[in-house]
Write an enzyme that holds these catalytic residues in place. Sequence first.
Site, PDB file in Angstrom:
ATOM      1  CG  HIS A 177      -7.710   3.269  -0.354  1.00 40.61           C
ATOM      2  ND1 HIS A 177      -7.117   2.543  -1.352  1.00 40.61           N
ATOM      3  CD2 HIS A 177      -6.755   4.126   0.111  1.00 40.61           C
ATOM      4  CE1 HIS A 177      -5.848   2.938  -1.488  1.00 40.61           C
ATOM      5  NE2 HIS A 177      -5.607   3.893  -0.616  1.00 40.61           N
ATOM      6  CG  HIS A 210      -1.937   1.048   1.259  1.00 43.22           C
ATOM      7  ND1 HIS A 210      -3.080   0.956   2.025  1.00 43.22           N
ATOM      8  CD2 HIS A 210      -2.022   2.249   0.635  1.00 43.22           C
ATOM      9  CE1 HIS A 210      -3.808   2.042   1.874  1.00 43.22           C
ATOM     10  NE2 HIS A 210      -3.175   2.848   1.027  1.00 43.22           N
ATOM     11  CD  GLU A 263      -7.569   6.619   4.669  1.00 44.58           C
ATOM     12  OE1 GLU A 263      -6.538   7.273   4.895  1.00 44.58           O
ATOM     13  OE2 GLU A 263      -8.055   6.474   3.525  1.00 44.58           O
ATOM     14  CG  ASP A 299      -1.610   5.791   2.660  1.00 47.75           C
ATOM     15  OD1 ASP A 299      -1.817   5.708   1.440  1.00 47.75           O
ATOM     16  OD2 ASP A 299      -2.462   6.204   3.465  1.00 47.75           O
ATOM     17  CG  ASP A 300      -0.007   8.935   0.273  1.00 45.54           C
ATOM     18  OD1 ASP A 300       0.135   8.893  -0.961  1.00 45.54           O
ATOM     19  OD2 ASP A 300      -1.063   8.624   0.860  1.00 45.54           O
ATOM     20  CG  HIS A 347      -1.375   6.063  -2.861  1.00 43.57           C
ATOM     21  ND1 HIS A 347      -2.451   5.792  -3.675  1.00 43.57           N
ATOM     22  CD2 HIS A 347      -1.736   5.666  -1.607  1.00 43.57           C
ATOM     23  CE1 HIS A 347      -3.424   5.272  -2.948  1.00 43.57           C
ATOM     24  NE2 HIS A 347      -3.013   5.179  -1.690  1.00 43.57           N
TER      25      HIS A 347
END
Length: 339
Positions: free
Chosen positions: A199, A19, A202, A280-281, A21
Amino acid sequence: MIPNQLETYIEKIPKAELHIHLEGSIEPATQLKLAEKNKVKIKYNTIEEIRDAYKFKDLNDFLNIYNMGTKVLRSEEDFYLITMEYLAKAYSQNIVHTEIFIDFQTYERRNIVPEIIMNGAKAAIKEANEKYNITTYLILAFLRHLGAKSAMRTLKKGIEFKDDIIGIGLAASEIGNPPELFKDVFEVARANGFRTTAHAGEEGPASYVKSSLEILKVDRIDHGNRAMDDPQLIQELIDRKIPLTLCPLSNIALGNVVNMKEHTLKKKLDLGMMVSVNSDDPAYFGGYVNENFKEVTKELGLDKEDIRKLSANSVISSFLPENDKTKLLKDIELFDKQY
């Protein structure tokens, strides 16, 4: 504090990331470099100014800053650069396999065609495989706030790259964009052989996780925090071994979890849920996979067996062929015995 031996164990154990991006890995220095190269005016002038802006009230607040960062990307060379920088970082953290979310829709409005994105990313993936022996899959994400029609158009474009994209997924703002709106998109994706993920849970309710499973029939849930609000759903996730790709630092940064001590990762792991640790980011949320591992280890009291299990789960939850999973799981077992 984490004992030094346990910290080293986290850093060195083989693991997968499922996961992440691509644009969420653009570090401030790279953002400024590309802005200058491509003569793109952005709001901030220094690394410090960019980092100071990374204080988010919620997911939408983050997405506004995130979208600004994507504006610096223009060419195959740019997408090659950010992909290669992430894969080099992944290699440094002993990530042996990664599955990266990519996005066509953001660039459609800027007349940046998918071929530019794909050619740049694929060149970096090939080079990283040869240089670092890291395997990489791409997952095409649909921005749910743009609606199902846009997602279907994007899927049709994604089908043209079927040999280079392993799966599709739903991302971006959950609230007001329930999974059932994308039922037809996911049916067409499955019919074309794509693996599927969404997703869910969340910021959205547990019902979004349930709908993703029952209506979209996804292979994997990204986040899934709110699943803990539904005991029946918890049991279904356990029984079906549905993977949840957890992103602890992201949850804190976006206010979806108040503090790390209240994160349900350890509880999920102890219940036998198929959870893994992901970033994630990472450029926006303060850490890559190992930093996420260290923070949850410190705040939730994880031990060596927990870390081994989470690393094994990341491989089991991947879209790799079974023989490749078996090999990587043996590598984890061997590392654990020798450490």
